[in-house]
Structures are given as structure tokens and as C-alpha cells.
Design an enzyme around this catalytic site. Structure first.
Site, PDB file in Angstrom:
ATOM      1  CG  ASP A   1      -5.926  -9.148   7.385  1.00 60.48           C
ATOM      2  OD1 ASP A   1      -6.537  -9.688   6.361  1.00 60.48           O
ATOM      3  OD2 ASP A   1      -6.029  -8.682   8.446  1.00 60.48           O
TER       4      ASP A   1
ATOM      5  CD  GLU B   1      -7.565  -8.232   2.365  1.00 58.84           C
ATOM      6  OE1 GLU B   1      -8.668  -7.866   2.463  1.00 58.84           O
ATOM      7  OE2 GLU B   1      -6.770  -7.902   3.674  1.00 58.84           O
TER       8      GLU B   1
END
Length: 718
Positions: free
Chosen positions: A402, A455
Site C-alpha cells: 500500500d 500500489e
């Protein structure tokens, strides 16, 4: 026998300052003929213990709570047991050598202890034939550390831990403890402040809002997914379809309005993914977190599966069951930041241990969270070993990392002058870059076939390039540019789309510069952004047609795929982590049509190598026509060793009964999919036959099709 250091040691015990309580407590030589057992029980008036199987009383030798019992010289640690406050009768914690060895200390200090999750924290073990739990915690700046738990009635005076020197690790082995024991670490700082901390490497924790760590067994589960794991390794370099269903376990499906257990979820989710044609599930973070509304992205227990859905063994059953049903499991993993909750990692030993001291480096301006100090070997080791824990111990197939951009750039989210440049005066976080190279190198070495997915929202170069060629070594990167351009285009009124054709075509300029995954994720349907179908312009029919077009457009484009739950049924309302997917919408034929279309398209995708074999290779894609701006139509070929597909997308509600395309070296075209089929809710403008005629002696062929409104059409070419 007088020991000149005895009273110094006693005073340190009394004042919570002892770095090595084992030097005074436990079994020690007393005279030539006797040994002495010393027990530390502040507040107790009488203390009993068992020596050679007989219950005897110890003598109180200091009012602060020190007790002694003289014993024969031949008594060994296994010949006696002591009573704890909980009435547990077990061997003496202070009669054992350290369980965190010198090699452990050396590797940890270097940042290369890849099995760190087996030696730090509260771990079930056997020492010298005696079972119990070994506890160790990294707190180098602490003045003292004590273990508090059920067995000692959470009294931080009773069980001080031993410091293992410059490693900064504190340790104790407590015989007789079992699975389910709740515990914390009581840390006294150099300024004399004392506070309770949960175990950073605990395998399990209490259900929020409680925060104690819990002893759990992660080695007992009998895995039966050997075929899946072996195949994963054997096919790690083989092109394959990857079609990911992104899921928040707390709100996918509930039972009587409550969370389901990992095992219940596994059965339903595996069946649904098989039925729908998804290859993997990607779980929003299931690591322990204090706040439901964070969706798991503010992690307090990096090694603990959240107790919201069950035990670590329940989660292992979840992964095992999905593997048995040929579904992979990817976890969202959050090494970019952690919350400031007092019980968690922040200022763990009274100093900025896991985070940077300088708030310009150590505090995240967007989320109000701490940022890991990636340049500290032990911190990088904590995170890399954590990744290996999920991949090795819990058998997950990959990690989606993330907020990578927030880690790569020192100025991320910061105003001018509120960030610290690197040693070259630029904004790249060199320590984070090195961390990612280390992380991806080690995970791929230790777990062949695992997927490491970034990401990352910028154009940072080389995200998915090999480390030995200067890249960061990720397997894939979320294509945020494609997602933003595509959703922006689809939100346009169809009358004006012709002015924005470049938003559809621009992404192909860089589509093969990295190994991309195309995503329609949870981030795009929250915080006022509306769910996918609610973004679509037009009347009701056009909204559904646009959604079908969006979903099918993604499936045709080069790159692996990810769709967040609810998108496959046309959910209207924004995702709410407190409720479940609006499955009741399937009572309406329009929503059933969306789901049926996704099921059939997904299964077509799985069996059609044209749609995935060369996702990362420009030879798998060829434009047919991207210049029909007036009609808002694009067409292209997707290729594999098996053949080629023609993909045509009409982005307006205009029907063309006689639309012509020109292709080379083909003899026939057969429509194999059309999102305008009536069974999906469309108008039924299908191509039951496709005329192909010669144009010139250069083997150019004219293909004439019915161009359905707001639709994707896929043709098999021969």
C-alpha cells in the site's frame, strides 16, 4: 555467603531498573553445600514452592518482596517449581538461559534475520524438555521491561525481563504457559515513565477495543494445499490469467448483521470466485487494527490476523480452502505508516524506535500516522520478516504493498520547507528505495512464485524492473494513470466524449513500460466519489450500458485485472465498511445482467490466452483504429501464440448497422462476446455473422459489423 552486589541488585528490582534480574532471582550457588532459590513477590506475605515434589515455604528476606529457600547443592532447575499469582505451579522463569541467542542478536542487528517472527514476541516453545512461552521484545532505550500477563495478575513488579546487551532485546522464558495466555510488556523509560505496550510481533490479539496480545499456535495447522504451492513454483515464469476480486472481509457478507468467521467466509468466497471466474482474492488488510473505519490500513499488529474473524488457525484454514479450490490469496500490506495509539509501536521504548524522530520524516501529514525509519536495520528487518511470515507461514500468494509513493518521496504530501532532502539534496527516499530492493529480492528468493504488487501513484521508473537491472523488483504495479483517465472519461456526458478520446488512448503510450495491473478498486468508490454505476452519465439504461462497457473495456486492455466487490453487480451506494454488499440488488434483472455478464466474460478471459498471455509485451497489442474521434470508437487486436482477438468499443449510445474496419492477413471473424446482449440488459445488437471482404492485393480485408451502442464487442479472428 555475602554478595557485595546483592543489595545493588535488590534496589534495582525495587525501583524497576534492573537490566538482568536473573543475576539475583532464580537458582544460585549459596555456600559449598547449598544453593538458594530467590523469588520476587512484592506484596506477598507468604510464598510456597515445590522442591523435589514436596511443597515447602520460602523465607521473606526483605519487606519489598524478596523470598529465599535454601536447597541441597544437587538441586537442578527441573527439580523445583514455583507458584504464580494465578496459582499456576510451574518451573522457575529465572532458572533458564536466554532463548534469543547470539546468532539471533547478530542477524537482527544486521537486518537480515528473515526468521525473526520465530524468535521475537511471545512464542510457544520447549526449553530443556520443559514447555512454556518465551518472550522477547526489542526496546533498546528502555530502563527496564517487565512481562505482565494473566499468570501474574498483570502486576508489572513480578516478572522483570533480562536485557541482552547492545541488541536492545529483552527476554524471559515462562514455563507452564499455554495458548490463549494474554500478555503485554510494561516498559519503563529512561525518564521513569512506565506504560503498557502490546507485542509488536504477536500472532494474535484481543478483539478491539481490548488490546492485549494473545499467545497463539501457528505451527499446528495441517496444510493440504501442497499441489497448489508446488504448481505455483513450477509456473512462476509462465504467463497466466490474473483476475483479482478485491474484498473487505468485514463487509462482503455478514451473518445476522455480524462478522463471519474466516472459515465461513472461505467456503462462500471460494464458491463465489469459482462461479464468477476470479483467479484470486485480494483482502483489504486483515492484520490487527484498532479502528474498523480505517479498513485495516492503520495496523497495530503486523503479525496478527485480526480477531474480528477468528484465530490465526482459522485464517490458515481460509487460505488452505481457497487454495484447494484453485483460488489465490493476496493480502494488502501496509509498511508505509502505523497509528499513534499508545499501546502500539509509536515511541515504543520512550523514544522514536520504529519511526523517525524528526516529524518532517516521521509523521505522515495526510493520515496523522508515524512513518517507519527504513534506514534502521532492525526496522527494515521487522517489516521484511513480516512479509515472509505471511508468505511462508500463512501460505498467502502475494502482497499488494500500500501507498508506495508515500514511501518513495520525502516530500510526499508536504509543503515546501516541511521535508528533509536526501544526502544529494533531492526528494527521493533512498532508504525506502533500498528497503524495497531488499524486500523484493528476499521474498522472491525465499518464496518463489509469490506476487509482490505495488500500489504506486506516480511515474517512478523501474518499479517492476529486476533489481539487478536497477529496478525495485516488484512483479506488478497498479496502473493508477489508466484508472484515473478511464474513470474521468466515463464520467463525461456522451455528447462530449469525442473531445476526450486521448484519455482512452494515452495509456497505451506507457502500457508496456512496467508490468501493470488495471484496477477498479475500493479507493474509487468512497469519500463522495460514488460507486461505479453512479459515476455513469445518461438515463437508467445508459448507466447500466456504460457500466457494462467500463467493466468489459478493462478486461480487454493489456494488464492483469482487479475489481472491488460490489462492482460486479452494479451496486449504487458507496461502499460502507459497516454494512455488506447490497446483494438484494440481484432481485432486479438489470443487476443480475451485470453479474451474469461479468461471470461469462471472466470465464472467457480465463480460457482465452489472447487476453492475458502478452499483457506485459507490446507484441500482444496492436491498434486497428484509435482515430475515430467523431464516433468515439476504438478498436485493437489482442494477440497470443493461439491467435488473435479483435476488441471494439463504442463509447456513445449511437448504433451503427454497417461499421467498417480494415485488417490484414485474416480470413474470418466471429463474434464471441457482446456486452449489448439482451441477457445482460442490453439492446441485443449482436453480430450473428461478420462479413469479411477483400480490399486490395496486399491482403487487407474489410470487416463489417453492427456496432452496438455503449458496448464492447470481441471477435475471434482467423
Amino acid at each position: 555467603m555475602f554478595n557485595p552486589h546483592f543489595y545493588d541488585n535488590l534496589l534495582k528490582l525495587i525501583h524497576h531498573e534492573h537490566h538482568d534480574p536473573h543475576t539475583i532471582l532464580g537458582l544460585h550457588q549459596y555456600t559449598g553445600q547449598h544453593k538458594v532459590i530467590r523469588l520476587w513477590r512484592p506484596g506477598a506475605q507468604e510464598v510456597f514452592l515445590e522442591v523435589f515434589g514436596e511443597i515447602v515455604q520460602a523465607t521473606k528476606v526483605h519487606e519489598a518482596g524478596l523470598f529465599e529457600r535454601l536447597v541441597p547443592n544437587d538441586l537442578m532447575p527441573h527439580n523445583y517449581r514455583v507458584y504464580h499469582q494465578s496459582s499456576l505451579l510451574a518451573h522457575d522463569p529465572y532458572a533458564f538461559l536466554p532463548t534469543f541467542g547470539e546468532i539471533d542478536q547478530y542477524l537482527f542487528a544486521k537486518g537480515v534475520h528473515y526468521q525473526l517472527y520465530r524468535v521475537l514476541g511471545g512464542r510457544l516453545t520447549t526449553e530443556n524438555g520443559i514447555s512454556g512461552v518465551k518472550f522477547s521484545v526489542w526496546a533498546p532505550a528502555a530502563k527496564s521491561v517487565a512481562l505482565v500477563a494473566d499468570f501474574n495478575h498483570w502486576d508489572n513488579r513480578i516478572n522483570p525481563m533480562r536485557s541482552l546487551g547492545k541488541s536492545g532485546v529483552w527476554e524471559i522464558f515462562v514455563p507452564g504457559l499455554h495458548e490463549g495466555e494474554k500478555y503485554r510488556f510494561s516498559i519503563t523509560t529512561q525518564t521513569g515513565e512506565t506504560f503498557l505496550k502490546s507485542d509488536p510481533t504477536a500472532y494474535w490479539s484481543e478483539l478491539r477495543p481490548a488490546t492485549a496480545s494473545v499467545i497463539a499456535n501457528v505451527d499446528r495447522f495441517q496444510w493440504t494445499d501442497q499441489e497448489w504451492m508446488t504448481t505455483r513454483i513450477q509456473q512462476k515464469d509462465t504467463p497466466k490469467p490474473i483476475n483479482v476480486y478485491e474484498v473487505h472481509l468485514g463487509s462482503w457478507k455478514k451473518k445476522d448483521g455480524k462478522f463471519q468467521n474466516y472459515r465461513e467466509l472461505a467456503v462462500e468466497l471460494a464458491s463465489y470466485c469459482q462461479h464468477m471466474g476470479f483467479t484470486h482474492v485480494e483482502l483489504l488488510p486483515i492484520q490487527e487494527h484498532p479502528l474498523d473505519e480505517s479498513w485495516g490500513y492503520q495496523v497495530s499488529g503486523f503479525y496478527a490476523v485480526t480477531s474480528r474473524f477468528g484465530t490465526p488457525e482459522d485464517f490458515q484454514w481460509f487460505v488452505n480452502h481457497l487454495h484447494q479450490n484453485k483460488i489465490g490469496v493476496i493480502l494488502d500490506w501496509v509498511p508505509g505508516h502505523f497509528p499513534t495509539d499508545k499501546f502500539s509501536l509509536g515511541r515504543f521504548d520512550g523514544t522514536s524506535l520504529y519511526e523517525h524522530e524528526d516529524p518532517r520524516q516521521g509523521m505522515h501529514p495526510h493520515w496523522g500516522t508515524y512513518i517507519f525509519n527504513f534506514g534502521r536495520h532492525e526496522v527494515a528487518n521487522f517489516l521484511i520478516a513480516n512479509a515472509l511470515f505471511w508468505l511462508e507461514q500463512m501460505h498467502v500468494d502475494g502482497l499488494r504493498v500500500d501507498a508506495v509513493a508515500s514511501m518513495l518521496y520525502l516530500d510526499y504530501g508536504r509543503e515546501e520547507g516541511s521535508w528533509v532532502p536526501n544526502r544529494y539534496g533531492s526528494k527521493e527516499n533512498l532508504e525506502a528505495i533500498e528497503f524495497f530492493k531488499h524486500l523484493n529480492s528476499i521474498t522472491h528468493k525465499h518464496v518463489p512464485g509469490c506476487l509482490m504488487i505495488a500500489e504506486e501513484s506516480t511515474s517512478f521508473a523501474g518499479m517492476t524492473h529486476p533489481v539487478d537491472k536497477g529496478g525495485l523488483g516488484f512483479d506488478m504495479k497498479w496502473n493508477m494513470g489508466w484508472m484515473n483517465d478511464t474513470l474521468r472519461y466515463f464520467s463525461k456526458d456522451m455528447l462530449f466524449r469525442s473531445h476526450h478520446q486521448n484519455e482512452l488512448t494515452f495509456g497505451l503510450l506507457y502500457a508496456f513500460s512496467e508490468r501493470f495491473m488495471l484496477v477498479l478498486s475500493h479507493d474509487e468508490i468512497v469519500h463522495g466519489k460514488k460507486h461505479l454505476i453512479s459515476k455513469m452519465p445518461g438515463d437508467m439504461w445508459q448507466k447500466f450500458a456504460n457500466l457494462r462497457l467500463l467493466l468489459t473495456y478493462m478486461m480487454c486492455q493489456p494488464g492483469k485485472k482487479l475489481l472491488f466487490m460490489g462492482g460486479e453487480i452494479g451496486q449504487w451506494n458507496e461502499w460502507n465498511c459497516k454494512s455488506e454488499v447490497e446483494w438484494s440488488l440481484l432481485n432486479f434483472p438489470t443487476h443480475r445482467g451485470i453479474q451474469e455478464m461479468m461471470k461469462e466474460l471472466n470465464h472467457l478471459y480465463l480460457k482465452s490466452s489472447c487476453l492475458w498471455e502478452r499483457d506485459f509485451d507490446y507484441t500482444g497489442f496492436e491498434w486497428v483504429d484509435f482515430s475515430d474521434v467523431n464516433n468515439c470508437v476504438i478498436s485493437y487486436l489482442r494477440k497470443s501464440h493461439d491467435g488473435q482477438f479483435l476488441c471494439v468499443h463504442n463509447f456513445t449510445p449511437t448504433f451503427h448497422s454497417d461499421y467498417k474496419l480494415y485488417l490484414n492477413h485474416i480470413s474470418s471473424a466471429e463474434e464471441i462476446f457482446n456486452s449489448d446482449a439482451e441477457k445482460y440488459g442490453g439492446s441485443g445488437k449482436l453480430n450473428h455473422s461478420v462479413p469479411v471482404s477483400s480490399v486490395d492485393h496486399y491482403q487487407t480485408k474489410q470487416v463489417t459489423i453492427q456496432l452496438a451502442p455503449l458496448a464492447t464487442m470481441i471477435f475471434r479472428l482467423t
